[in-house]
Scaffold this motif. Structure first.
Motif, PDB file in Angstrom:
ATOM      1  N   LEU A 151      -1.245  -9.870  -7.444  1.00 16.92           N
ATOM      2  CA  LEU A 151      -2.003 -10.923  -6.776  1.00 16.92           C
ATOM      3  C   LEU A 151      -1.079 -11.856  -6.004  1.00 16.92           C
ATOM      4  CD1 LEU A 151      -4.842 -11.820  -9.295  1.00 16.92           C
ATOM      5  CD2 LEU A 151      -5.037 -10.795  -7.033  1.00 16.92           C
ATOM      6  N   GLU A 152       0.108 -12.108  -6.548  1.00 11.71           N
ATOM      7  CA  GLU A 152       1.057 -12.966  -5.836  1.00 11.71           C
ATOM      8  C   GLU A 152       1.379 -12.371  -4.462  1.00 11.71           C
ATOM      9  OE1 GLU A 152       4.510 -14.127  -8.171  1.00 11.71           O
ATOM     10  OE2 GLU A 152       5.653 -14.449  -6.310  1.00 11.71           O
ATOM     11  N   VAL A 153       1.613 -11.051  -4.438  1.00 10.06           N
ATOM     12  CA  VAL A 153       1.883 -10.379  -3.150  1.00 10.06           C
ATOM     13  C   VAL A 153       0.672 -10.534  -2.219  1.00 10.06           C
ATOM     14  CG1 VAL A 153       2.289  -8.161  -2.025  1.00 10.06           C
ATOM     15  CG2 VAL A 153       3.494  -8.717  -4.153  1.00 10.06           C
ATOM     16  N   CYS A 154      -0.505 -10.265  -2.749  1.00 14.64           N
ATOM     17  CA  CYS A 154      -1.723 -10.364  -1.921  1.00 14.64           C
ATOM     18  C   CYS A 154      -1.900 -11.781  -1.380  1.00 14.64           C
ATOM     19  CB  CYS A 154      -2.951  -9.957  -2.730  1.00 14.64           C
ATOM     20  SG  CYS A 154      -3.019  -8.187  -3.101  1.00 14.64           S
ATOM     21  N   TYR A 155      -1.733 -12.770  -2.235  1.00 13.79           N
ATOM     22  CA  TYR A 155      -1.892 -14.166  -1.790  1.00 13.79           C
ATOM     23  C   TYR A 155      -0.918 -14.495  -0.664  1.00 13.79           C
ATOM     24  CZ  TYR A 155      -4.416 -15.119  -6.234  1.00 13.79           C
ATOM     25  OH  TYR A 155      -5.296 -15.122  -7.288  1.00 13.79           O
ATOM     26  N   LYS A 156       0.325 -14.044  -0.821  1.00  8.69           N
ATOM     27  CA  LYS A 156       1.312 -14.333   0.234  1.00  8.69           C
ATOM     28  C   LYS A 156       0.857 -13.707   1.558  1.00  8.69           C
ATOM     29  CE  LYS A 156       5.369 -14.823  -2.776  1.00  8.69           C
ATOM     30  NZ  LYS A 156       6.570 -14.126  -3.333  1.00  8.69           N
ATOM     31  N   LEU A 157       0.346 -12.481   1.475  1.00  5.74           N
ATOM     32  CA  LEU A 157      -0.125 -11.815   2.697  1.00  5.74           C
ATOM     33  C   LEU A 157      -1.362 -12.525   3.253  1.00  5.74           C
ATOM     34  CD1 LEU A 157       0.227  -8.105   1.473  1.00  5.74           C
ATOM     35  CD2 LEU A 157       1.664  -9.223   3.193  1.00  5.74           C
ATOM     36  N   TRP A 158      -2.314 -12.830   2.382  1.00  6.14           N
ATOM     37  CA  TRP A 158      -3.574 -13.401   2.845  1.00  6.14           C
ATOM     38  C   TRP A 158      -3.435 -14.863   3.311  1.00  6.14           C
ATOM     39  CZ3 TRP A 158      -6.143 -11.215  -2.165  1.00  6.14           C
ATOM     40  CH2 TRP A 158      -6.613  -9.933  -1.932  1.00  6.14           C
ATOM     41  N   GLU A 159      -2.690 -15.638   2.529  1.00  4.52           N
ATOM     42  CA  GLU A 159      -2.711 -17.094   2.750  1.00  4.52           C
ATOM     43  C   GLU A 159      -1.534 -17.605   3.579  1.00  4.52           C
ATOM     44  OE1 GLU A 159      -5.098 -19.274   1.687  1.00  4.52           O
ATOM     45  OE2 GLU A 159      -6.297 -17.681   0.773  1.00  4.52           O
ATOM     46  N   THR A 169      -5.624  -3.043 -10.080  1.00  2.00           N
ATOM     47  CA  THR A 169      -4.317  -3.353  -9.492  1.00  2.00           C
ATOM     48  C   THR A 169      -3.253  -2.343  -9.897  1.00  2.00           C
ATOM     49  OG1 THR A 169      -3.945  -4.754 -11.408  1.00  2.00           O
ATOM     50  CG2 THR A 169      -4.668  -5.839  -9.397  1.00  2.00           C
ATOM     51  N   THR A 170      -3.633  -1.372 -10.687  1.00  2.00           N
ATOM     52  CA  THR A 170      -2.610  -0.517 -11.297  1.00  2.00           C
ATOM     53  C   THR A 170      -2.219   0.676 -10.432  1.00  2.00           C
ATOM     54  OG1 THR A 170      -3.483  -1.194 -13.441  1.00  2.00           O
ATOM     55  CG2 THR A 170      -2.028   0.708 -13.448  1.00  2.00           C
ATOM     56  N   TYR A 171      -3.106   1.127  -9.546  1.00  2.00           N
ATOM     57  CA  TYR A 171      -2.882   2.442  -8.955  1.00  2.00           C
ATOM     58  C   TYR A 171      -2.620   2.469  -7.446  1.00  2.00           C
ATOM     59  CZ  TYR A 171      -5.016   3.552 -13.432  1.00  2.00           C
ATOM     60  OH  TYR A 171      -5.318   3.613 -14.758  1.00  2.00           O
ATOM     61  N   GLU A 172      -2.569   1.344  -6.784  1.00  2.00           N
ATOM     62  CA  GLU A 172      -2.367   1.360  -5.333  1.00  2.00           C
ATOM     63  C   GLU A 172      -1.448   0.219  -4.945  1.00  2.00           C
ATOM     64  OE1 GLU A 172      -5.059   1.590  -1.238  1.00  2.00           O
ATOM     65  OE2 GLU A 172      -5.928   0.818  -3.068  1.00  2.00           O
ATOM     66  N   ALA A 200      -4.584  -5.082   0.195  1.00  2.00           N
ATOM     67  CA  ALA A 200      -4.808  -6.385   0.834  1.00  2.00           C
ATOM     68  C   ALA A 200      -5.440  -6.199   2.210  1.00  2.00           C
ATOM     69  CB  ALA A 200      -3.478  -7.144   0.953  1.00  2.00           C
ATOM     70  N   ARG A 201      -4.985  -5.187   2.928  1.00  2.00           N
ATOM     71  CA  ARG A 201      -5.564  -4.926   4.245  1.00  2.00           C
ATOM     72  C   ARG A 201      -7.013  -4.485   4.131  1.00  2.00           C
ATOM     73  NH1 ARG A 201      -4.445  -0.455   8.867  1.00  2.00           N
ATOM     74  NH2 ARG A 201      -4.811   0.936   7.105  1.00  2.00           N
ATOM     75  N   ARG A 202      -7.325  -3.659   3.119  1.00  2.00           N
ATOM     76  CA  ARG A 202      -8.703  -3.197   2.965  1.00  2.00           C
ATOM     77  C   ARG A 202      -9.631  -4.386   2.707  1.00  2.00           C
ATOM     78  NH1 ARG A 202      -8.244   0.889  -0.976  1.00  2.00           N
ATOM     79  NH2 ARG A 202      -6.955   1.769   0.662  1.00  2.00           N
ATOM     80  N   PHE A 203      -9.189  -5.312   1.860  1.00  2.00           N
ATOM     81  CA  PHE A 203     -10.039  -6.474   1.575  1.00  2.00           C
ATOM     82  C   PHE A 203     -10.186  -7.389   2.793  1.00  2.00           C
ATOM     83  CE2 PHE A 203      -9.908  -5.703  -3.064  1.00  2.00           C
ATOM     84  CZ  PHE A 203     -11.252  -5.906  -3.318  1.00  2.00           C
ATOM     85  N   VAL A 210     -11.023  -8.303 -10.106  1.00  2.00           N
ATOM     86  CA  VAL A 210      -9.688  -7.781 -10.386  1.00  2.00           C
ATOM     87  C   VAL A 210      -9.658  -7.187 -11.788  1.00  2.00           C
ATOM     88  CG1 VAL A 210      -7.241  -8.333 -10.536  1.00  2.00           C
ATOM     89  CG2 VAL A 210      -8.712  -9.621  -8.957  1.00  2.00           C
ATOM     90  N   VAL A 211      -9.397  -5.903 -11.878  1.00  2.00           N
ATOM     91  CA  VAL A 211      -9.244  -5.272 -13.188  1.00  2.00           C
ATOM     92  C   VAL A 211      -7.916  -4.529 -13.215  1.00  2.00           C
ATOM     93  CG1 VAL A 211     -11.744  -5.023 -13.515  1.00  2.00           C
ATOM     94  CG2 VAL A 211     -10.433  -3.125 -12.525  1.00  2.00           C
TER      95      VAL A 211
END
Lengths: 460, 460
Positions: free
Chosen positions: B165-173, B107-110, B116-119, B134-135
């Motif tokens: 992860l909070e950002v990703c969850y908001k986008l995904w869910e 989660t540190t470098y991108e 989120a889109r890639r996943f 997640v590392v």
């Protein structure tokens, strides 16, 4: 003359790329874009049909200029939702042997160290069939979600991209020597550490001191594509690009661009014809002119005008939502938007209305559209080849895969008959060999990337 | 008891993952890691053999602590060169129906918007078979090439990961409602813009105001895996993880970790057994104990001790290059490196030397190694299941695919006979359904991600 034509397909991991609204037709399968089967079938069709490569466009934002929101783009499916183009490539590569894969990735939003590794991985897995369409991004809606308050100014994006590529070239071309990987099973030596070098890059935008993470791939540097048409973009392309996408309504209009590009390449010390210029266009091909014309007319009936204006808004920054469809564009033109509107209409023979512009954009986006029998379209392409001085075409689709199926079925045999298309390589070749832009699979020795210096090898 | 075991394979897109030097054996194919066929064959082997998933490790740097340079890692091929793990996944997915794919991404470098889109793209293409380990990264050599002067401090990396992860969850869910995509061909409506929302995230580390670019995928959020064993890492895992990788030399040592994790999950308000705990280990299985023991001994002869110490240096920051192989570790221990060394040797029954440590690490890294007949190894795994209270295993390889072939051939049938392995799903299921950690393919309604709020829907 008998210069071979490079045949490429242009698509995007979404339902509506350059012809918004067409996904809704029964004869369109674009809405299967989330399935691997859709992409595998497309790749097989293109390879078997004689295409050199499949190019995948991309954006990291939505088209939200039209009416001040993304709503129309979402409603019509105009380049949103959009998937990441990279993940499907390996499945397509596994199903093919010769087809190249070009992919659009912006230099603005990710560190070069990570992206360089992704491309090398793709080049390994595809056995040298990968190309990179280098873009700098143009949507504010992308920048705002990727750590910026707004898009970085246009010319500075190119400054960043210049250094970005410099970092990538150092990693790809200079970090691992040709004979660094020895795979000596007897002595248990995988690579000779004396031949793996730190690149020692300390620039204005990037600090990348270390060595590359990957061993050299077949092409090392992916084939570099570019599409920038601005003066700064052309200068960038002349320095970096092995192939350049151009787009324009007529051969004469495109000729102005190709001449400028070849001139710029010469100024940059390159053979102007070592750069392949590929024109984007839409070709509707059926057995007869009439059948093709009917099909195009039926496509036009299915196209979404509001979707077209949503795309137009994103491309140009000009919001046409506030004008009635019958408003003449000449009354909309202001100092601020003149060049954007001119680029779309400069070869038109009369003053367009908003609706006429939307109709034009709604099939094939900014590019020309031709419809006809194999003979008619092949004649037109030969005319383009000569008058516009282009080396090949990037065929856009109206329906997917329908437009490509028609090209494979009707057009390619006619082009082959005329000797305009090279036969598929007898043994699988790299994308660069297929395009003929380098020294075999490697970048040409004359390319700027090859002469870059890295920091002195680490003393040991 | 008859709790089913989750069987997973652990690999990495390089020649030497947890058993450095083994690539040089004639019976090892790891050096084919750059070819798609290698990965496709592995995926088919695992799916046909009853594995639930393939996990791909990753690092974005080299192991350069040992002797103060990366040289030994490069020479031996110890996790360098290393490819991006993501590009090969779609080819493996196309060749399988049920196998899940977990992938390690830091989660540190991108930016989260792009990852989120890639996943989501991977989740679409695999039909819901993707997981994310997640590392936060641990190699200074990665940080320095990715825009940092050094690694961000450990606990702050987890703060950043939390918001990431909070950002990703908001986008995904939460960005696209369940019925946002209508695909109404009659009316030409792909999605209802009123049901696609800006997430309006403005946090300490990330600003992501906009809507997600992708339509919802089968799992929406990939299955979340985590492996952090530090107190902050455990707290992070208890909040986010659906499955946790643990590693330790004995069931008793792992039991201490699983108890702490299940306690932490309970504190976070989750059913402690809703989190699956997966132990990493190496199992060498042949028809008889003797044959397996001989094979293990032969593997030990092939292993690289210096490669092991190179990996050890990267994992712990402790450089053992300056000590002779017969130096007892107890004399090397300082305040600064005590916990790192202790973690490796705490259940050992005597004081190790550098060489003993290197021998242990050289096969199976930090994890336990077992060798035996199907009965012996199945007995040991049952003991682990009960004493360590784990839900499954992440099998490391010594040779690839040899170790996995042996497990498929010899061990899985025995585990099936004992009713410890669930049969493959009759119809393809998502990875989350196969693990049983959610509500069908979706994250459990009790998971923190589901209750997040996004900014009030854009007024329209």
């Amino acid at each position: 003359m008998n210069r071979k034509l490079s045949l490429n397909a242009f698509a995007m991991a979404c339902v509506g790329h350059q012809s918004p609204g067409l996904w809704a037709r029964d004869d369109d399968q674009s809405a299967d874009y989330t399935s691997l089967e859709h992409w595998i079938d497309l790749a097989r069709l293109l390879e078997d049909g004689g295409f050199d490569s499949l190019f995948l466009a991309d954006v990291l934002g939505t088209y939200d200029v039209y009416g001040g929101s993304r709503d129309e783009a979402v409603r019509v499916g105009a380049q949103v939702p959009v998937s990441d183009p990279i993940p499907a490539i390996s499945a397509m590569a596994a199903a093919t042997k010769n087809l190249g894969f070009g992919v659009t990735v912006t230099t603005t939003y990710e560190q070069p160290y990570a992206l360089a590794r992704r491309f090398t991985t793709l080049d390994h897995l595809t056995k040298g069939r990968i190309g990179w369409n280098v873009v700098t991004g143009y949507l504010d809606s992308a920048a705002k979600n990727l750590g910026f308050t707004a898009q970085i100014p246009h010319d500075e994006r190119y400054e960043i991209a210049d250094e970005y590529l410099e970092v990538c070239y150092k990693l790809w071309e200079h970090s691992w020597e040709d004979d660094a990987v020895v795979r000596d099973r007897e002595r248990g030596i995988y690579a000779d550490p004396a031949k793996v070098h730190d690149i020692g890059h300390h620039g204005q935008y990037y600090d990348v001191p270390g060595a590359f993470l990957c061993e050299p791939s077949p092409q090392r540097t992916p084939v570099i594509f570019q599409a920038g048409a601005s003066p700064r973009g052309r200068q960038f392309a002349a320095k970096h690009a092995e192939a350049i996408f151009v787009i324009g309504p007529t051969p004469a209009a495109v000729r102005r661009t190709t001449s400028a590009l070849r001139e710029e390449a010469e100024k940059a010390g390159r053979d102007p014809y070592s750069i392949k210029i590929i024109a984007g266009l839409t070709a509707i091909v059926r057995e007869s002119d009439e059948e093709a014309a009917d099909l195009l007319e039926s496509y036009r009936q299915s196209a979404s005008l509001s979707g077209a204006l949503a795309l137009f808004g994103g491309w140009t920054g000009v919001d046409l939502a506030e004008y009635p469809y019958d408003a003449p564009l000449v009354h909309i033109t202001t100092d601020a938007n003149r060049s954007a509107l001119d680029a779309f209409t400069r070869d038109a023979d009369h003053e367009w209305t908003v609706e006429e512009l939307a109709r034009w954009v709604s099939i094939g986006g900014r590019g020309p559209v031709m419809a006809g029998s194999p003979t008619t379209v092949a004649d037109t392409l030969e005319e383009w080849q000569q008058e516009a001085d282009v080396d090949g075409f990037n065929f856009m689709y109206v329906t997917r895969p329908g437009t490509f199926t028609d090209i494979v079925t009707h057009l390619v045999p006619e082009l082959r008959r005329r000797g305009l298309v090279a036969p598929a390589p007898a043994t699988p070749a790299s994308l660069r060999e297929r395009l003929g832009t380098g020294d075999g699979a490697r970048l040409s020795a004359a390319h700027y990337a090859r002469s870059l210096q890295i920091a002195a090898p680490t003393p040991r």
